[in-house]
Design a protein around this motif. Sequence first.
Motif, PDB file in Angstrom:
ATOM      1  N   ALA A  45       0.822  -1.208   0.000  1.00 30.10           N
ATOM      2  CA  ALA A  45       0.000   0.000   0.000  1.00 30.10           C
ATOM      3  C   ALA A  45       0.858   1.260   0.000  1.00 30.10           C
ATOM      4  N   VAL A  46       2.128   1.121   0.386  1.00 24.88           N
ATOM      5  CA  VAL A  46       3.047   2.262   0.408  1.00 24.88           C
ATOM      6  C   VAL A  46       4.318   1.871  -0.345  1.00 24.88           C
ATOM      7  N   PRO A  47       5.087   2.847  -0.780  1.00 25.33           N
ATOM      8  CA  PRO A  47       6.341   2.522  -1.470  1.00 25.33           C
ATOM      9  C   PRO A  47       7.303   1.744  -0.551  1.00 25.33           C
ATOM     10  N   PRO A  48       8.139   0.913  -1.122  1.00 25.36           N
ATOM     11  CA  PRO A  48       9.088   0.143  -0.312  1.00 25.36           C
ATOM     12  C   PRO A  48      10.016   1.054   0.492  1.00 25.36           C
ATOM     13  N   LYS A  49      10.357   0.600   1.677  1.00 23.08           N
ATOM     14  CA  LYS A  49      11.285   1.273   2.594  1.00 23.08           C
ATOM     15  C   LYS A  49      10.786   2.624   3.099  1.00 23.08           C
ATOM     16  N   SER A  50       9.514   2.935   2.925  1.00 20.14           N
ATOM     17  CA  SER A  50       8.984   4.190   3.462  1.00 20.14           C
ATOM     18  C   SER A  50       8.173   3.949   4.732  1.00 20.14           C
ATOM     19  N   GLY A  51       8.022   2.686   5.124  1.00 19.27           N
ATOM     20  CA  GLY A  51       7.245   2.341   6.305  1.00 19.27           C
ATOM     21  C   GLY A  51       7.732   2.988   7.590  1.00 19.27           C
ATOM     22  N   PRO A  52       9.016   2.897   7.907  1.00 23.59           N
ATOM     23  CA  PRO A  52       9.488   3.524   9.137  1.00 23.59           C
ATOM     24  C   PRO A  52       9.258   5.035   9.174  1.00 23.59           C
ATOM     25  N   PHE A  53       9.419   5.684   8.045  1.00 26.08           N
ATOM     26  CA  PHE A  53       9.177   7.132   7.999  1.00 26.08           C
ATOM     27  C   PHE A  53       7.698   7.439   8.255  1.00 26.08           C
ATOM     28  N   ILE A  54       6.818   6.663   7.656  1.00 27.85           N
ATOM     29  CA  ILE A  54       5.386   6.906   7.830  1.00 27.85           C
ATOM     30  C   ILE A  54       4.963   6.644   9.274  1.00 27.85           C
ATOM     31  N   VAL A  55       5.449   5.566   9.876  1.00 30.96           N
ATOM     32  CA  VAL A  55       5.105   5.271  11.264  1.00 30.96           C
ATOM     33  C   VAL A  55       5.683   6.344  12.191  1.00 30.96           C
ATOM     34  N   GLY A  56       6.912   6.765  11.943  1.00 30.66           N
ATOM     35  CA  GLY A  56       7.518   7.822  12.761  1.00 30.66           C
ATOM     36  C   GLY A  56       6.777   9.134  12.637  1.00 30.66           C
ATOM     37  N   ALA A  57       6.350   9.477  11.432  1.00 26.63           N
ATOM     38  CA  ALA A  57       5.581  10.708  11.239  1.00 26.63           C
ATOM     39  C   ALA A  57       4.219  10.609  11.920  1.00 26.63           C
ATOM     40  N   THR A  58       3.633   9.422  11.902  1.00 30.58           N
ATOM     41  CA  THR A  58       2.349   9.225  12.581  1.00 30.58           C
ATOM     42  C   THR A  58       2.507   9.391  14.087  1.00 30.58           C
TER      43      THR A  58
END
Length: 89
Positions: A45-58
């Motif tokens: 659902a999100v681009p690869p390797k962007s998960g940690p950034f999205i969770v941190g921003a959340t």
Amino acid sequence: LGVGGPCPWIMGFGDRGAGRACFVEAWQTAVLAVAVFVTGGASRAVPPKSGPFIVGATVSGLICLGGPLTGAGFNPARDVAPRLLARPA
């Protein structure tokens, strides 16, 4: 000093009550859980390797929104005990 907790301006939900504070904490935990599930699944659902950034921003956004109201304690196990022990002090 007569404070009701470690940070009275954070812990004091005022006339809003504990029920509303619990609702805010539950909502924040649900938003964080959705962010983790969306970024960590195999659905891409999100681009690869962007998960940690999205969770941190959340997490950062939820702390900014809910921190002044309840202290943004997403983990009840780590949040309840200090509040109970600080109450009699």
